[in-house]
Design a protein around this motif. Structure first.
Motif, PDB file in Angstrom:
ATOM      1  N   ALA A  25       0.836  -1.258   0.010  1.00 22.56           N
ATOM      2  CA  ALA A  25       0.177  -0.042  -0.085  1.00 22.56           C
ATOM      3  C   ALA A  25       0.757   1.446  -0.025  1.00 22.56           C
ATOM      4  N   LEU A  26       1.894   1.321   0.751  1.00 26.38           N
ATOM      5  CA  LEU A  26       2.934   2.577   0.815  1.00 26.38           C
ATOM      6  C   LEU A  26       3.457   2.649  -0.593  1.00 26.38           C
ATOM      7  N   SER A  27       4.077   1.513  -1.353  1.00 25.55           N
ATOM      8  CA  SER A  27       4.551   1.435  -2.522  1.00 25.55           C
ATOM      9  C   SER A  27       3.600   2.093  -3.420  1.00 25.55           C
ATOM     10  N   ALA A  28       2.506   1.504  -3.585  1.00 27.52           N
ATOM     11  CA  ALA A  28       1.042   2.067  -4.300  1.00 27.52           C
ATOM     12  C   ALA A  28       0.938   3.425  -3.992  1.00 27.52           C
ATOM     13  N   LEU A  29       1.033   4.142  -2.687  1.00 26.95           N
ATOM     14  CA  LEU A  29       0.819   5.563  -2.491  1.00 26.95           C
ATOM     15  C   LEU A  29       2.067   6.387  -3.294  1.00 26.95           C
ATOM     16  N   ARG A  30       3.256   5.673  -2.856  1.00 22.22           N
ATOM     17  CA  ARG A  30       4.463   6.526  -3.571  1.00 22.22           C
ATOM     18  C   ARG A  30       4.078   6.611  -5.398  1.00 22.22           C
ATOM     19  N   LEU A  31       3.540   5.570  -5.897  1.00 21.10           N
ATOM     20  CA  LEU A  31       3.344   5.650  -7.250  1.00 21.10           C
ATOM     21  C   LEU A  31       2.114   6.774  -7.599  1.00 21.10           C
ATOM     22  N   VAL A  32       1.156   6.805  -6.903  1.00 22.76           N
ATOM     23  CA  VAL A  32       0.175   8.048  -7.100  1.00 22.76           C
ATOM     24  C   VAL A  32       0.863   9.245  -6.950  1.00 22.76           C
TER      25      VAL A  32
END
Length: 206
Positions: A25-32
């Protein structure tokens, strides 16, 4: 969670196929945050861009720390983490080059390294091998580059802060560029070792 033993005898944490984990989820947040960061830097909202970039660095540290501490290392995370790193580096390079804060040759040098690494992908797919884990040297390279760019932004101008930030930013950039290429060569060595090991196993199997 079980552990796997590599040929060297080192015990490595097992990698799961989990999707819904805090590190992912943290990695996905970084992508956003990537397109938001790029827009901010092109629009010259430098303070907000710096905040997004610092938040990316913090979440990058946390997702790796949590994954290792609680045994949440996953194949998706191994894919998302380096993708997020590269997208932040590419978007920052593009934004800073467009604004003439860094020269375009630096963009070419760093992107050439990514092209070199991507060119190794067919070798892994041909032998159905997993993506090698991100090495500490690669993380160190990303750390240097991620911290170089905000310092370069701060280095714009003639204030005392700018005069201090500019040489420090370039120092981080040079170290980061060197480590980025070293990590790429180490990745190539990892891929080569995995391919050779897979072929030895294939030849020994009836």
């Amino acid at each position: 969670m079980t552990q796997a033993r590599h040929e060297t005898g080192d015990v490595q944490p097992a990698v799961s196929h989990a999707v819904w984990t805090i590190p992912n989820a943290l990695s996905a947040l970084r992508l956003v945050g990537v397109p938001i960061f790029l827009w901010l830097i092109l629009a010259e909202h430098d303070t907000a861009a710096l905040i997004v970039l610092m938040a990316s660095g913090i979440t990058d540290y946390l997702d790796g720390k949590i994954a290792r501490r609680y045994g949440l290392i996953s194949r998706l995370g191994q894919l998302l983490d380096p993708i997020a790193d590269r997208l932040y580096i590419i978007s920052t390079l593009f934004g800073l080059a467009v604004r003439s804060i860094i020269p375009w040759w630096l963009v070419v040098v760093l992107l050439a390294r990514d092209v070199f690494v991507l060119a190794l992908g067919p070798l892994l797919r041909r032998d159905r091998l997993p993506i090698p884990p991100v090495h500490f040297v690669g993380k160190a390279a990303t750390f240097n580059l991620i911290y170089a760019f905000p310092l370069m932004l701060l280095g714009e101008g003639t204030s005392t802060l700018a005069e201090i930030a500019r040489p420090i930013g370039w120092a981080f950039a040079w170290w980061g560029t060197g480590l980025y290429w070293i990590a790429g060569l180490m990745y190539a060595y990892q891929v080569g070792s995995m391919v050779r090991a897979a072929r030895r196993v294939g030849r020994s199997t009836p």
